[in-house]
Scaffold this motif. Structure first.
Motif, mmCIF file in Angstrom:
data_model
loop_
_atom_site.group_PDB
_atom_site.id
_atom_site.type_symbol
_atom_site.label_atom_id
_atom_site.label_comp_id
_atom_site.label_asym_id
_atom_site.label_seq_id
_atom_site.Cartn_x
_atom_site.Cartn_y
_atom_site.Cartn_z
ATOM 1 N N THR A 46 -13.339 39.274 4.311
ATOM 2 C CA THR A 46 -13.447 40.660 3.879
ATOM 3 C C THR A 46 -14.797 41.194 4.370
ATOM 4 O O THR A 46 -15.730 40.430 4.587
ATOM 5 C CB THR A 46 -13.376 40.776 2.341
ATOM 6 N N PRO A 47 -14.904 42.511 4.535
ATOM 7 C CA PRO A 47 -16.184 43.085 4.970
ATOM 8 C C PRO A 47 -17.279 42.829 3.933
ATOM 9 O O PRO A 47 -16.979 42.781 2.743
ATOM 10 C CB PRO A 47 -15.885 44.580 5.087
ATOM 11 N N PRO A 48 -18.484 42.659 4.358
ATOM 12 C CA PRO A 48 -18.916 42.634 5.749
ATOM 13 C C PRO A 48 -18.517 41.311 6.406
ATOM 14 O O PRO A 48 -18.751 40.236 5.845
ATOM 15 C CB PRO A 48 -20.435 42.773 5.671
ATOM 16 N N TYR A 49 -17.886 41.418 7.566
ATOM 17 C CA TYR A 49 -17.435 40.234 8.287
ATOM 18 C C TYR A 49 -18.630 39.466 8.851
ATOM 19 O O TYR A 49 -19.686 40.064 9.098
ATOM 20 C CB TYR A 49 -16.505 40.633 9.445
ATOM 21 N N PRO A 50 -18.467 38.168 9.060
ATOM 22 C CA PRO A 50 -19.568 37.419 9.669
ATOM 23 C C PRO A 50 -19.759 37.843 11.132
ATOM 24 O O PRO A 50 -18.833 38.361 11.759
ATOM 25 C CB PRO A 50 -19.088 35.960 9.591
ATOM 26 N N ALA A 51 -20.960 37.615 11.647
ATOM 27 C CA ALA A 51 -21.181 37.786 13.088
ATOM 28 C C ALA A 51 -20.293 36.769 13.796
ATOM 29 O O ALA A 51 -19.935 35.731 13.207
ATOM 30 C CB ALA A 51 -22.651 37.544 13.420
ATOM 31 N N ARG A 52 -19.937 37.046 15.059
ATOM 32 C CA ARG A 52 -19.010 36.144 15.730
ATOM 33 C C ARG A 52 -19.196 36.178 17.236
ATOM 34 O O ARG A 52 -19.531 37.204 17.818
ATOM 35 C CB ARG A 52 -17.575 36.556 15.400
ATOM 36 N N ALA A 53 -18.965 35.040 17.844
ATOM 37 C CA ALA A 53 -18.863 34.931 19.300
ATOM 38 C C ALA A 53 -17.564 34.195 19.588
ATOM 39 O O ALA A 53 -17.169 33.303 18.830
ATOM 40 C CB ALA A 53 -20.049 34.163 19.868
ATOM 41 N N THR A 54 -16.901 34.575 20.676
ATOM 42 C CA THR A 54 -15.653 33.929 21.079
ATOM 43 C C THR A 54 -15.739 33.589 22.559
ATOM 44 O O THR A 54 -16.145 34.432 23.362
ATOM 45 C CB THR A 54 -14.443 34.856 20.835
ATOM 46 N N TYR A 55 -15.369 32.363 22.886
ATOM 47 C CA TYR A 55 -15.429 31.895 24.265
ATOM 48 C C TYR A 55 -14.125 31.199 24.644
ATOM 49 O O TYR A 55 -13.515 30.541 23.809
ATOM 50 C CB TYR A 55 -16.546 30.845 24.441
ATOM 51 N N GLN A 56 -13.750 31.320 25.915
ATOM 52 C CA GLN A 56 -12.693 30.473 26.449
ATOM 53 C C GLN A 56 -13.376 29.241 27.026
ATOM 54 O O GLN A 56 -14.394 29.340 27.694
ATOM 55 C CB GLN A 56 -11.902 31.175 27.549
ATOM 56 N N VAL A 57 -12.801 28.072 26.738
ATOM 57 C CA VAL A 57 -13.344 26.809 27.235
ATOM 58 C C VAL A 57 -12.276 26.095 28.062
ATOM 59 O O VAL A 57 -11.095 26.407 27.967
ATOM 60 C CB VAL A 57 -13.826 25.911 26.062
ATOM 61 N N ALA A 58 -12.708 25.133 28.857
ATOM 62 C CA ALA A 58 -11.781 24.419 29.743
ATOM 63 C C ALA A 58 -10.782 23.572 28.970
ATOM 64 O O ALA A 58 -9.620 23.467 29.342
ATOM 65 C CB ALA A 58 -12.554 23.548 30.727
ATOM 66 N N ALA A 59 -11.241 22.944 27.888
ATOM 67 C CA ALA A 59 -10.358 22.080 27.090
ATOM 68 C C ALA A 59 -11.017 21.817 25.746
ATOM 69 O O ALA A 59 -12.224 21.938 25.599
ATOM 70 C CB ALA A 59 -10.102 20.762 27.811
ATOM 71 N N LEU A 60 -10.192 21.451 24.770
ATOM 72 C CA LEU A 60 -10.662 21.112 23.432
ATOM 73 C C LEU A 60 -10.107 19.746 23.050
ATOM 74 O O LEU A 60 -9.073 19.319 23.577
ATOM 75 C CB LEU A 60 -10.202 22.166 22.415
ATOM 76 N N PRO A 61 -10.758 19.044 22.105
ATOM 77 C CA PRO A 61 -10.240 17.748 21.667
ATOM 78 C C PRO A 61 -8.783 17.862 21.204
ATOM 79 O O PRO A 61 -8.384 18.876 20.629
ATOM 80 C CB PRO A 61 -11.161 17.376 20.500
ATOM 81 N N LYS A 62 -8.014 16.828 21.471
ATOM 82 C CA LYS A 62 -6.606 16.728 21.068
ATOM 83 C C LYS A 62 -5.744 17.837 21.664
ATOM 84 O O LYS A 62 -4.690 18.170 21.137
ATOM 85 C CB LYS A 62 -6.479 16.683 19.550
ATOM 86 N N SER A 63 -6.243 18.467 22.726
ATOM 87 C CA SER A 63 -5.534 19.581 23.385
ATOM 88 C C SER A 63 -5.274 20.736 22.431
ATOM 89 O O SER A 63 -4.250 21.435 22.525
ATOM 90 C CB SER A 63 -4.225 19.102 24.021
ATOM 91 N N ALA A 64 -6.196 20.958 21.486
ATOM 92 C CA ALA A 64 -6.063 22.043 20.520
ATOM 93 C C ALA A 64 -6.158 23.396 21.214
ATOM 94 O O ALA A 64 -6.761 23.529 22.282
ATOM 95 C CB ALA A 64 -7.169 21.933 19.455
#
Length: 134
Positions: A105-123
């Motif tokens: 709910t507001p106020p929302y947390p600050a945030r960053a979003t990135y695309q990555v090459a791969a994640l553990p367990k193919s998540a």
């Protein structure tokens, strides 16, 4: 069992049985004073350890896992001040954004979003966070 282990330097390791156990040599979260640093969570079911199917289901499971660790630290999602989202496919941004909005709910947390090459367990995604205990 949820709890905190305090080291001699004042760092407290946070653990919740309601979230998946760490997959390596790290804590689910570490508290220093009133700040808690939550390790990245995948969409793993804490009971089975299996990755749930689909981006939407993984996103919901990630935020449930983060909530469990935050609660073990004495906080909740409303105490998050910073969230970092790692996506295997940036095209999932809108869907993950919609799921995230249902947990905060507001106020929302600050945030960053990135695309990555791969994640553990193919998540499809991993989310880490910082919370501040009041």
């Amino acid at each position: 069992m949820a709890g905190m282990d305090t080291g001699k330097d004042g760092k407290r390791a946070i653990h919740s049985d309601q979230a998946p156990a760490a997959l390596g040599p790290y804590s689910q979260a570490v508290a220093v004073g009133q700040t808690v640093y939550l390790s990245g969570q995948l969409g793993l079911d804490p009971a089975s350890g299996a990755l749930v199917e689909g981006v939407n289901a993984q996103a919901h499971q990630v935020f449930r896992n983060l909530r469990a660790v935050a609660q073990a630290a004495g906080g909740d999602l409303d105490d998050f001040v910073k969230v970092t989202i790692l996506l295997a496919d940036i095209n999932d941004f809108a869907q993950v954004n919609e799921v995230m909005a249902s947990y905060f709910t507001p106020p929302y947390p600050a945030r960053a979003t990135y695309q990555v090459a791969a994640l553990p367990k193919s998540a499809a995604l991993e989310v880490e966070a910082v919370l501040f205990l009041r």
